[in-house]
Design a protein around this motif. Structure first.
Motif, PDB file in Angstrom:
ATOM      1  N   SER A 243       0.835  -1.212   0.000  1.00  0.00           N
ATOM      2  CA  SER A 243       0.000   0.000   0.000  1.00  0.00           C
ATOM      3  C   SER A 243       0.871   1.266   0.000  1.00  0.00           C
ATOM      4  O   SER A 243       0.537   2.254  -0.660  1.00  0.00           O
ATOM      5  CB  SER A 243      -0.936   0.005   1.216  1.00  0.00           C
ATOM      6  OG  SER A 243      -0.180  -0.171   2.408  1.00  0.00           O
TER       7      SER A 243
ATOM      8  N   GLU B 189      -0.175   4.902   7.919  1.00  0.00           N
ATOM      9  CA  GLU B 189       0.326   3.543   7.692  1.00  0.00           C
ATOM     10  C   GLU B 189      -0.618   2.527   8.314  1.00  0.00           C
ATOM     11  O   GLU B 189      -1.451   2.878   9.150  1.00  0.00           O
ATOM     12  CB  GLU B 189       1.712   3.374   8.336  1.00  0.00           C
ATOM     13  CG  GLU B 189       2.804   4.218   7.692  1.00  0.00           C
ATOM     14  CD  GLU B 189       4.135   4.015   8.384  1.00  0.00           C
ATOM     15  OE1 GLU B 189       5.010   3.385   7.782  1.00  0.00           O
ATOM     16  OE2 GLU B 189       4.297   4.478   9.528  1.00  0.00           O
TER      17      GLU B 189
ATOM     18  N   LYS C 240      -3.350   0.041   9.615  1.00  0.00           N
ATOM     19  CA  LYS C 240      -4.816   0.000   9.641  1.00  0.00           C
ATOM     20  C   LYS C 240      -5.423   1.374   9.412  1.00  0.00           C
ATOM     21  O   LYS C 240      -6.515   1.495   8.852  1.00  0.00           O
ATOM     22  CB  LYS C 240      -5.311  -0.570  10.969  1.00  0.00           C
ATOM     23  CG  LYS C 240      -4.992  -2.041  11.125  1.00  0.00           C
ATOM     24  CD  LYS C 240      -5.837  -2.714  12.163  1.00  0.00           C
ATOM     25  CE  LYS C 240      -5.646  -4.225  12.102  1.00  0.00           C
ATOM     26  NZ  LYS C 240      -6.379  -4.905  13.164  1.00  0.00           N
ATOM     27  N   GLU C 241      -4.721   2.404   9.849  1.00  0.00           N
ATOM     28  CA  GLU C 241      -5.215   3.768   9.650  1.00  0.00           C
ATOM     29  C   GLU C 241      -5.250   4.106   8.154  1.00  0.00           C
ATOM     30  O   GLU C 241      -6.222   4.676   7.659  1.00  0.00           O
ATOM     31  CB  GLU C 241      -4.327   4.765  10.404  1.00  0.00           C
ATOM     32  CG  GLU C 241      -5.014   6.083  10.671  1.00  0.00           C
ATOM     33  CD  GLU C 241      -4.208   7.033  11.539  1.00  0.00           C
ATOM     34  OE1 GLU C 241      -4.729   8.110  11.840  1.00  0.00           O
ATOM     35  OE2 GLU C 241      -3.067   6.708  11.904  1.00  0.00           O
TER      36      GLU C 241
ATOM     37  N   GLU D 299      -5.428   1.920   5.733  1.00  0.00           N
ATOM     38  CA  GLU D 299      -6.468   1.056   5.169  1.00  0.00           C
ATOM     39  C   GLU D 299      -7.847   1.689   5.353  1.00  0.00           C
ATOM     40  O   GLU D 299      -8.659   1.735   4.424  1.00  0.00           O
ATOM     41  CB  GLU D 299      -6.413  -0.278   5.924  1.00  0.00           C
ATOM     42  CG  GLU D 299      -7.016  -1.452   5.194  1.00  0.00           C
ATOM     43  CD  GLU D 299      -6.896  -2.723   6.024  1.00  0.00           C
ATOM     44  OE1 GLU D 299      -7.953  -3.293   6.348  1.00  0.00           O
ATOM     45  OE2 GLU D 299      -5.755  -3.108   6.380  1.00  0.00           O
ATOM     46  N   PHE D 300      -8.091   2.197   6.554  1.00  0.00           N
ATOM     47  CA  PHE D 300      -9.383   2.814   6.893  1.00  0.00           C
ATOM     48  C   PHE D 300      -9.669   4.011   5.982  1.00  0.00           C
ATOM     49  O   PHE D 300     -10.747   4.108   5.379  1.00  0.00           O
ATOM     50  CB  PHE D 300      -9.354   3.250   8.358  1.00  0.00           C
ATOM     51  CG  PHE D 300     -10.568   4.023   8.788  1.00  0.00           C
ATOM     52  CD1 PHE D 300     -11.729   3.382   9.157  1.00  0.00           C
ATOM     53  CD2 PHE D 300     -10.540   5.413   8.822  1.00  0.00           C
ATOM     54  CE1 PHE D 300     -12.856   4.098   9.563  1.00  0.00           C
ATOM     55  CE2 PHE D 300     -11.656   6.141   9.227  1.00  0.00           C
ATOM     56  CZ  PHE D 300     -12.809   5.473   9.595  1.00  0.00           C
TER      57      PHE D 300
ATOM     58  N   SER E 204      -8.196   4.832   3.132  1.00  0.00           N
ATOM     59  CA  SER E 204      -8.226   4.444   1.713  1.00  0.00           C
ATOM     60  C   SER E 204      -9.627   3.967   1.330  1.00  0.00           C
ATOM     61  O   SER E 204     -10.147   4.299   0.259  1.00  0.00           O
ATOM     62  CB  SER E 204      -7.204   3.337   1.432  1.00  0.00           C
ATOM     63  OG  SER E 204      -5.912   3.805   1.679  1.00  0.00           O
ATOM     64  N   LYS E 205     -10.247   3.191   2.236  1.00  0.00           N
ATOM     65  CA  LYS E 205     -11.619   2.718   1.998  1.00  0.00           C
ATOM     66  C   LYS E 205     -12.589   3.886   1.926  1.00  0.00           C
ATOM     67  O   LYS E 205     -13.488   3.920   1.075  1.00  0.00           O
ATOM     68  CB  LYS E 205     -12.053   1.763   3.122  1.00  0.00           C
ATOM     69  CG  LYS E 205     -11.577   0.335   2.935  1.00  0.00           C
ATOM     70  CD  LYS E 205     -12.077  -0.539   4.063  1.00  0.00           C
ATOM     71  CE  LYS E 205     -11.504  -1.945   3.963  1.00  0.00           C
ATOM     72  NZ  LYS E 205     -11.857  -2.762   5.144  1.00  0.00           N
TER      73      LYS E 205
END
Length: 215
Positions: free
Chosen positions: A168, A198, A200-201, A203-204, A206-207
């Motif tokens: 990512s 970076e 999980k943050e 990822e959150f 980006s969703k």
């Protein structure tokens, strides 16, 4: 009528009106929001209670952003405001506030990473004459001659867990833009500092951004 931060004008928890037994006080004053915009740096200083100073950023275009997993900070250019949990209007108007998600220039971090680990990051491989030109342009950190003892040091660094980045982040380095969160208060301290997203943050958010685009 100025902006006040008193409780006298508000109802009590049970809903009863409070009696106004005194006028407004200087220590209860509030000031208009700075609404810091993205643009060439402009900062106003404001004298506040106790003779202290606040620095009201009207416009900012760069700041210090840390890369938590690598424990390194670099000054970087803020390119765009992409998400704000409190209000979409602040994204449309490119307003810089605490906890806003912004895109920053990845170049300072890429240069540090390549110099520190001697590993390639976020490079597009051109062909023919373009490749030669780009090689000369970057007086390449990776192609520089080094002694055997120095190379041993770099090889040891390359084996560290921190040297391998998640996909990512690599994708963001390829695009030249990193997602970051502002952790300072531009309207109070006149600075736009924060950290790179970076794990999980990332990822959150980006969703969230994908869902926003899909609408």
């Amino acid at each position: 009528m100025g902006i006040a931060r008193d409780r006298i004008h508000k109802r009590s928890k049970t809903g009863g009106r409070r009696e106004r037994n005194r006028k407004k006080r200087k220590f209860e004053l509030g000031r208009p929001a700075a609404m810091t915009k993205l643009g060439p740096r402009r900062i106003h200083s404001v004298r506040v209670r106790g003779g202290n100073m606040k620095y009201r950023a009207m416009r900012l275009d760069q700041g210090n952003f840390s890369w938590p997993s690598q424990a390194v900070s670099r000054k970087s250019r803020v390119i765009d405001v992409v998400y704000n949990a409190s209000n979409n209007e602040l994204v449309r108007t490119k307003t810089l506030v605490k906890n806003a998600i912004v895109q920053i220039d990845s170049a300072p971090y890429r240069q540090w990473y390549e110099a520190h680990y001697l590993k390639e990051l976020g490079r597009h491989h051109a062909k023919g004459k373009q490749a030669l030109a780009s090689d000369n342009a970057e007086e390449d950190v990776l192609l520089k001659k080094r002694s055997a003892s120095t190379m041993k040091k770099y090889e040891a660094r390359q084996k560290l867990p921190a040297a391998s980045l998640p996909d990512s982040l690599k994708d963001q380095f390829m695009s030249g833009r990193l997602l970051a969160c502002i952790s300072s208060r531009p309207g109070q301290v006149g600075r736009c500092d924060g950290y790179i997203l970076e794990g999980k943050e990332l990822e959150f958010y980006s969703k969230k951004l994908k869902a926003k685009k899909a609408k």
